[in-house]
Design a protein around this motif. Sequence first.
Motif, PDB file in Angstrom:
ATOM      1  N   VAL A   1       4.944 148.395  54.890  1.00 15.98           N
ATOM      2  CA  VAL A   1       4.996 146.951  54.676  1.00 15.98           C
ATOM      3  C   VAL A   1       4.239 146.253  55.802  1.00 15.98           C
ATOM      4  O   VAL A   1       4.413 146.601  56.971  1.00 15.98           O
ATOM      5  CB  VAL A   1       6.465 146.457  54.633  1.00 15.98           C
ATOM      6  N   GLU A   2       3.406 145.302  55.443  1.00 14.99           N
ATOM      7  CA  GLU A   2       2.682 144.496  56.430  1.00 14.99           C
ATOM      8  C   GLU A   2       3.020 143.030  56.208  1.00 14.99           C
ATOM      9  O   GLU A   2       3.161 142.589  55.061  1.00 14.99           O
ATOM     10  CB  GLU A   2       1.173 144.670  56.265  1.00 14.99           C
ATOM     11  N   VAL A   3       3.130 142.279  57.307  1.00 11.18           N
ATOM     12  CA  VAL A   3       3.391 140.848  57.243  1.00 11.18           C
ATOM     13  C   VAL A   3       2.184 140.123  57.812  1.00 11.18           C
ATOM     14  O   VAL A   3       1.685 140.480  58.885  1.00 11.18           O
ATOM     15  CB  VAL A   3       4.674 140.479  58.015  1.00 11.18           C
ATOM     16  N   ASP A   4       1.711 139.113  57.093  1.00  5.44           N
ATOM     17  CA  ASP A   4       0.528 138.375  57.494  1.00  5.44           C
ATOM     18  C   ASP A   4       0.819 136.879  57.430  1.00  5.44           C
ATOM     19  O   ASP A   4       1.606 136.427  56.608  1.00  5.44           O
ATOM     20  CB  ASP A   4      -0.622 138.730  56.541  1.00  5.44           C
ATOM     21  N   PRO A  31       8.508 150.264  45.287  1.00 10.89           N
ATOM     22  CA  PRO A  31       8.863 148.888  45.618  1.00 10.89           C
ATOM     23  C   PRO A  31       9.805 148.843  46.818  1.00 10.89           C
ATOM     24  O   PRO A  31      10.450 149.837  47.142  1.00 10.89           O
ATOM     25  CB  PRO A  31       9.556 148.363  44.352  1.00 10.89           C
ATOM     26  N   ASP A  32       9.881 147.700  47.483  1.00 13.21           N
ATOM     27  CA  ASP A  32      10.793 147.508  48.607  1.00 13.21           C
ATOM     28  C   ASP A  32      11.439 146.146  48.425  1.00 13.21           C
ATOM     29  O   ASP A  32      11.067 145.385  47.527  1.00 13.21           O
ATOM     30  CB  ASP A  32      10.035 147.593  49.940  1.00 13.21           C
ATOM     31  N   ARG A  33      12.403 145.837  49.266  1.00 13.98           N
ATOM     32  CA  ARG A  33      13.087 144.548  49.193  1.00 13.98           C
ATOM     33  C   ARG A  33      13.299 144.013  50.599  1.00 13.98           C
ATOM     34  O   ARG A  33      13.720 144.760  51.485  1.00 13.98           O
ATOM     35  CB  ARG A  33      14.456 144.695  48.525  1.00 13.98           C
ATOM     36  N   LEU A  34      13.030 142.723  50.786  1.00  6.96           N
ATOM     37  CA  LEU A  34      13.401 142.059  52.031  1.00  6.96           C
ATOM     38  C   LEU A  34      14.852 141.634  51.862  1.00  6.96           C
ATOM     39  O   LEU A  34      15.177 140.821  50.996  1.00  6.96           O
ATOM     40  CB  LEU A  34      12.509 140.843  52.304  1.00  6.96           C
ATOM     41  N   GLY A  94       2.631 125.202  68.160  1.00  3.99           N
ATOM     42  CA  GLY A  94       1.949 126.131  69.060  1.00  3.99           C
ATOM     43  C   GLY A  94       2.822 127.245  69.596  1.00  3.99           C
ATOM     44  O   GLY A  94       2.307 128.254  70.082  1.00  3.99           O
ATOM     45  N   GLU A  95       4.146 127.103  69.521  1.00  2.00           N
ATOM     46  CA  GLU A  95       5.000 128.178  70.037  1.00  2.00           C
ATOM     47  C   GLU A  95       5.160 129.280  68.996  1.00  2.00           C
ATOM     48  O   GLU A  95       4.803 129.115  67.833  1.00  2.00           O
ATOM     49  CB  GLU A  95       6.354 127.638  70.505  1.00  2.00           C
ATOM     50  N   LYS A  96       5.693 130.408  69.443  1.00  2.00           N
ATOM     51  CA  LYS A  96       5.927 131.543  68.559  1.00  2.00           C
ATOM     52  C   LYS A  96       7.426 131.812  68.486  1.00  2.00           C
ATOM     53  O   LYS A  96       8.099 131.837  69.515  1.00  2.00           O
ATOM     54  CB  LYS A  96       5.184 132.781  69.067  1.00  2.00           C
ATOM     55  N   ILE A  97       7.921 132.020  67.270  1.00  2.00           N
ATOM     56  CA  ILE A  97       9.339 132.270  67.033  1.00  2.00           C
ATOM     57  C   ILE A  97       9.503 133.753  66.680  1.00  2.00           C
ATOM     58  O   ILE A  97       8.938 134.227  65.691  1.00  2.00           O
ATOM     59  CB  ILE A  97       9.864 131.395  65.872  1.00  2.00           C
ATOM     60  N   PRO A  98      10.285 134.507  67.477  1.00  2.00           N
ATOM     61  CA  PRO A  98      10.491 135.922  67.163  1.00  2.00           C
ATOM     62  C   PRO A  98      11.477 136.089  65.998  1.00  2.00           C
ATOM     63  O   PRO A  98      12.527 135.451  65.968  1.00  2.00           O
ATOM     64  CB  PRO A  98      11.088 136.484  68.460  1.00  2.00           C
ATOM     65  N   VAL A  99      11.103 136.917  65.039  1.00  2.00           N
ATOM     66  CA  VAL A  99      11.961 137.164  63.872  1.00  2.00           C
ATOM     67  C   VAL A  99      11.998 138.661  63.607  1.00  2.00           C
ATOM     68  O   VAL A  99      10.980 139.346  63.702  1.00  2.00           O
ATOM     69  CB  VAL A  99      11.431 136.420  62.622  1.00  2.00           C
ATOM     70  N   ARG A 100      13.173 139.152  63.254  1.00  2.00           N
ATOM     71  CA  ARG A 100      13.334 140.545  62.857  1.00  2.00           C
ATOM     72  C   ARG A 100      13.654 140.554  61.358  1.00  2.00           C
ATOM     73  O   ARG A 100      14.674 140.023  60.941  1.00  2.00           O
ATOM     74  CB  ARG A 100      14.467 141.195  63.650  1.00  2.00           C
ATOM     75  N   LEU A 101      12.734 141.135  60.579  1.00  2.00           N
ATOM     76  CA  LEU A 101      12.917 141.236  59.130  1.00  2.00           C
ATOM     77  C   LEU A 101      13.580 142.566  58.805  1.00  2.00           C
ATOM     78  O   LEU A 101      13.270 143.581  59.427  1.00  2.00           O
ATOM     79  CB  LEU A 101      11.554 141.157  58.428  1.00  2.00           C
ATOM     80  N   LYS A 102      14.477 142.563  57.806  1.00  2.00           N
ATOM     81  CA  LYS A 102      15.183 143.787  57.425  1.00  2.00           C
ATOM     82  C   LYS A 102      14.823 144.144  55.988  1.00  2.00           C
ATOM     83  O   LYS A 102      15.199 143.427  55.057  1.00  2.00           O
ATOM     84  CB  LYS A 102      16.687 143.591  57.562  1.00  2.00           C
ATOM     85  N   GLY A 107      12.798 149.368  56.679  1.00  2.00           N
ATOM     86  CA  GLY A 107      13.635 149.165  57.862  1.00  2.00           C
ATOM     87  C   GLY A 107      13.355 147.825  58.522  1.00  2.00           C
ATOM     88  O   GLY A 107      13.013 146.854  57.849  1.00  2.00           O
ATOM     89  N   GLU A 108      13.503 147.784  59.849  1.00  2.00           N
ATOM     90  CA  GLU A 108      13.322 146.526  60.575  1.00  2.00           C
ATOM     91  C   GLU A 108      11.880 146.369  61.037  1.00  2.00           C
ATOM     92  O   GLU A 108      11.268 147.318  61.529  1.00  2.00           O
ATOM     93  CB  GLU A 108      14.277 146.458  61.764  1.00  2.00           C
ATOM     94  N   VAL A 109      11.356 145.158  60.855  1.00  2.00           N
ATOM     95  CA  VAL A 109       9.995 144.830  61.262  1.00  2.00           C
ATOM     96  C   VAL A 109      10.062 143.556  62.105  1.00  2.00           C
ATOM     97  O   VAL A 109      10.600 142.539  61.664  1.00  2.00           O
ATOM     98  CB  VAL A 109       9.089 144.605  60.030  1.00  2.00           C
ATOM     99  N   SER A 110       9.542 143.615  63.330  1.00  3.17           N
ATOM    100  CA  SER A 110       9.515 142.438  64.205  1.00  3.17           C
ATOM    101  C   SER A 110       8.221 141.664  63.972  1.00  3.17           C
ATOM    102  O   SER A 110       7.134 142.251  63.915  1.00  3.17           O
ATOM    103  CB  SER A 110       9.603 142.856  65.670  1.00  3.17           C
ATOM    104  N   VAL A 111       8.363 140.346  63.835  1.00  4.72           N
ATOM    105  CA  VAL A 111       7.231 139.470  63.535  1.00  4.72           C
ATOM    106  C   VAL A 111       7.350 138.217  64.397  1.00  4.72           C
ATOM    107  O   VAL A 111       8.462 137.766  64.691  1.00  4.72           O
ATOM    108  CB  VAL A 111       7.257 139.056  62.046  1.00  4.72           C
ATOM    109  N   GLU A 112       6.220 137.646  64.798  1.00 10.15           N
ATOM    110  CA  GLU A 112       6.222 136.353  65.478  1.00 10.15           C
ATOM    111  C   GLU A 112       5.714 135.300  64.505  1.00 10.15           C
ATOM    112  O   GLU A 112       4.636 135.445  63.923  1.00 10.15           O
ATOM    113  CB  GLU A 112       5.330 136.381  66.719  1.00 10.15           C
ATOM    114  N   PHE A 113       6.503 134.248  64.320  1.00 10.99           N
ATOM    115  CA  PHE A 113       6.117 133.138  63.455  1.00 10.99           C
ATOM    116  C   PHE A 113       5.448 132.080  64.320  1.00 10.99           C
ATOM    117  O   PHE A 113       6.047 131.591  65.275  1.00 10.99           O
ATOM    118  CB  PHE A 113       7.344 132.535  62.767  1.00 10.99           C
TER     119      PHE A 113
END
Length: 128
Positions: A1-4, A31-34, A94-102, A107-113
């Motif tokens: 899974v990739e997040v863009d 298939p996968d599910r968030l 301009g700031e970045k919000i850290p999010v952990r997607l499940k 599994g878990e994927v860390s992303v910056e919004f």
Amino acid sequence: VEVDKAWARATAPGTPVAGGYMMIRNKGAAPDRLMGASSTAAAKIELHVHIKEGEVVRMRPVAAYDIPANGSFELKPGGAHLMFVQIVRPFKEGEKIPVRLKFEKAGEVSVEFMVGRLGDTAPPAHKH
């Protein structure tokens, strides 16, 4: 899974919630599910969709988003989105919000919004 293109809108002072958007690509054959998400920037994150009932559009929480095999799922304004509930402080442009997607399988994927302008309808342009 990739997040863009993970992004959120800036929020006005005193606003308790914020929306989060992104493109999720599943390059796998299954298939996968968030299933959920979490962040230190909010008490909780809910998965929401907009549903039109007659002439009224309402937000409804959902248990998961289905990500098709070899496909994608977009979270965008006016559609499916993450709802940051009880944000710790206003989101500033301009700031970045850290999010952990499940995800169910990935599994878990860390992303910056990346936080865009208040009222933006598309992800902020990347600055070099």
